[in-house]
Design an enzyme around this catalytic site. Structure first.
Site, PDB file in Angstrom:
ATOM      1  N   LYS A 107      21.083 -10.996  42.218  1.00 46.61           N
ATOM      2  CA  LYS A 107      20.098 -10.807  41.271  1.00 46.61           C
ATOM      3  C   LYS A 107      20.966 -11.762  39.963  1.00 46.61           C
ATOM      4  CE  LYS A 107      19.763  -6.143  42.089  1.00 46.61           C
ATOM      5  NZ  LYS A 107      21.353  -5.487  42.745  1.00 46.61           N
ATOM      6  N   TYR A 131      27.476  -6.421  38.182  1.00 48.09           N
ATOM      7  CA  TYR A 131      28.062  -5.747  39.260  1.00 48.09           C
ATOM      8  C   TYR A 131      29.318  -5.790  39.485  1.00 48.09           C
ATOM      9  CZ  TYR A 131      23.432  -3.644  39.998  1.00 48.09           C
ATOM     10  OH  TYR A 131      22.062  -3.409  40.335  1.00 48.09           O
ATOM     11  N   HIS A 157      17.084 -10.234  37.558  1.00 52.75           N
ATOM     12  CA  HIS A 157      17.230  -8.707  37.088  1.00 52.75           C
ATOM     13  C   HIS A 157      16.180  -7.766  36.063  1.00 52.75           C
ATOM     14  CE1 HIS A 157      21.223  -6.342  37.896  1.00 52.75           C
ATOM     15  NE2 HIS A 157      20.362  -5.161  38.026  1.00 52.75           N
ATOM     16  N   ASP A 211      23.193  -5.034  48.670  1.00 57.45           N
ATOM     17  CA  ASP A 211      21.867  -5.019  47.169  1.00 57.45           C
ATOM     18  C   ASP A 211      23.721  -5.238  46.585  1.00 57.45           C
ATOM     19  OD1 ASP A 211      20.071  -5.210  45.881  1.00 57.45           O
ATOM     20  OD2 ASP A 211      21.068  -3.834  44.612  1.00 57.45           O
TER      21      ASP A 211
END
Length: 205
Positions: free
Chosen positions: A87, A57, A120, A52
């Site tokens: 996302k 990130y 998200h 993921d």
């Protein structure tokens, strides 16, 4: 010892099978890319096949590098052996930005498709805002109906095999289901994936 064969899968509403155990790649604060690559390669060696990530990130490119390294050293034969989730960040939660954001994720991950693409948060922000947590003045109304229509189009075009949401309340999820042509396959909440069909998917972070 690898545990891949013991990790169960669930079948999503899209018909796709997803391993119930996944490794998240969010790191706060951000760590060196080689650390993430090493962690992902070791996870693949142990048997993890579900990873993921997200544009927020800043690990999409690093995860892509790790998958390529795992192929190079023979831990897996091809990208098709892993399940990749990314996302759509809030600043890209605008109808005209959904497909470009997904295409950027694909380039970063060095793949032609995602297994799962999520919204998200049920929020929209000014384009270009990456910082987290965001400032109140950066929020904008979310046109969820139009954004979801573009998510559906991404799935129809084969850019992602499944689409879903993340951090949606039951009310917001119900509102989405009222007009969705393709229902969200997943609602990812904090450390968990809640499948729209059955079961709970744990994403370790």
């Amino acid at each position: 010892m690898a545990f891949q064969s013991t990790v169960p899968e669930v079948t999503l509403s899209s018909g796709q099978k997803m391993p119930v155990l996944g490794l998240g790649t969010a790191t706060f604060p951000i760590v060196a890319s080689e650390i993430v690559v090493q962690a992902v390669v070791q996870a693949i060696e142990l048997g993890y096949r579900h990873f993921d990530t997200a544009s927020l990130y800043q690990t999409e490119s690093t995860l892509g590098d790790a998958i390529q390294e795992a192929i190079r050293v023979g831990l897996i034969k091809s990208r098709e052996e892993v399940f990749l989730t990314s996302k759509l960040w809030c600043s890209d939660a605008h109808p005209h930005l959904v497909a470009p954001a997904l295409q950027t994720a694909l380039r970063n991950l060095k793949t032609e498709y995602l297994d799962l693409f999520l919204i998200h948060w049920p929020l929209s922000m000014k384009h270009g805002i990456i910082e987290y947590p965001p400032k109140p003045e950066d929020f904008l109304p979310l046109d969820i109906k139009s954004v979801w229509a573009e998510m559906e189009e991404c799935q129809r075009q084969g850019l992602t095999k499944s689409i879903g949401v993340s951090n949606f309340s039951c009310k917001k999820l119900g509102d989405l289901l009222a007009f969705a042509t393709i229902p969200p396959a997943v609602n990812q909440v904090i450390l968990f994936f809640f499948s729209s069909t059955k079961g709970i998917i744990v994403s370790c972070r």
